[in-house]
Design an enzyme around this catalytic site. Structure first.
Site, PDB file in Angstrom:
ATOM      1  N   ALA A  74       0.843  -1.194   0.000  1.00  0.00           N
ATOM      2  CA  ALA A  74       0.000   0.000   0.000  1.00  0.00           C
ATOM      3  C   ALA A  74       0.875   1.238   0.000  1.00  0.00           C
ATOM      4  O   ALA A  74       2.073   1.170   0.269  1.00  0.00           O
ATOM      5  CB  ALA A  74      -0.920   0.003   1.220  1.00  0.00           C
ATOM      6  N   GLU A 136      13.717   4.873   1.615  1.00  0.00           N
ATOM      7  CA  GLU A 136      14.814   4.680   2.572  1.00  0.00           C
ATOM      8  C   GLU A 136      14.330   4.348   3.983  1.00  0.00           C
ATOM      9  O   GLU A 136      15.072   3.765   4.770  1.00  0.00           O
ATOM     10  CB  GLU A 136      15.739   5.893   2.596  1.00  0.00           C
ATOM     11  CG  GLU A 136      15.106   7.157   3.128  1.00  0.00           C
ATOM     12  CD  GLU A 136      16.049   8.349   3.113  1.00  0.00           C
ATOM     13  OE1 GLU A 136      15.873   9.211   3.981  1.00  0.00           O
ATOM     14  OE2 GLU A 136      16.928   8.415   2.240  1.00  0.00           O
TER      15      GLU A 136
END
Length: 177
Positions: A74, A136
């Protein structure tokens, strides 16, 4: 029944959500306080199904619950991004697959009592392996289950995420038709 916002105070402004404290005039004339969370953008969820019927889920840490949660891939749309395009992008970023078939399943509001959080759910099929490209700050494990296993995990409390439960049962209904 009429409800009217008589005062709104922004108590938090974030990059994903803003939080407000509203004074709301109720149909009785009394005024009640309501805390609400308004989102900047809508989300998408994707139920990836391989050619053998296997369902890919991701396990990732969810800080509000202080635990790892098993859920469908998602993400949040970019400003002005079409939900289907967002679903295709998030699918590839999170699990490293492109879908040759992306089918809209349902749109839903997750927590209507406190938030305008809205998600569009898609089923991704005819998958082609590409490369995962996580943000990240994303750390997740990809796992694959059968539909029957997913239903068992919902029943025994292993799958607790509402968008994932909605996607699995929606897919089951769709497959029945």
């Amino acid at each position: 029944m009429e409800y009217k916002i008589v005062n709104r105070e922004e108590i938090y402004k974030g990059r994903i959500v803003n939080v407000f404290l509203d004074d709301v005039e109720l149909p009785s004339g009394a005024v009640a306080k309501r805390e609400i969370v308004l989102h900047h953008r809508e989300g998408v969820g994707i139920l990836p199904v391989d050619n053998d019927g296997g369902i890919f889920l991701v396990r990732q840490y969810r800080h509000p619950l202080l635990q790892h949660v098993l859920e469908i891939p998602a993400g949040i749309s970019e400003q002005g991004e079409d939900p289907a395009a967002c679903a295709a992008r998030e699918l590839e970023e999170e699990i490293g697959y492109k879908a040759n078939k992306l089918t809209f399943l349902v749109s839903a509001n997750n927590t209507v009592g406190v938030s305008d959080d809205r998600i569009h759910i898609y089923v991704a099929e005819n998958l082609v392996k590409t490369a995962q490209n996580l943000d990240e700050d994303e750390f997740l494990e990809i796992e694959k289950y059968s539909l029957a296993d997913c239903e068992k995990m919902i029943a025994n409390g292993e799958i607790i995420d509402s968008k994932t439960i909605l996607a699995i049962y929606g897919y089951k209904l769709m497959a029945r038709e």
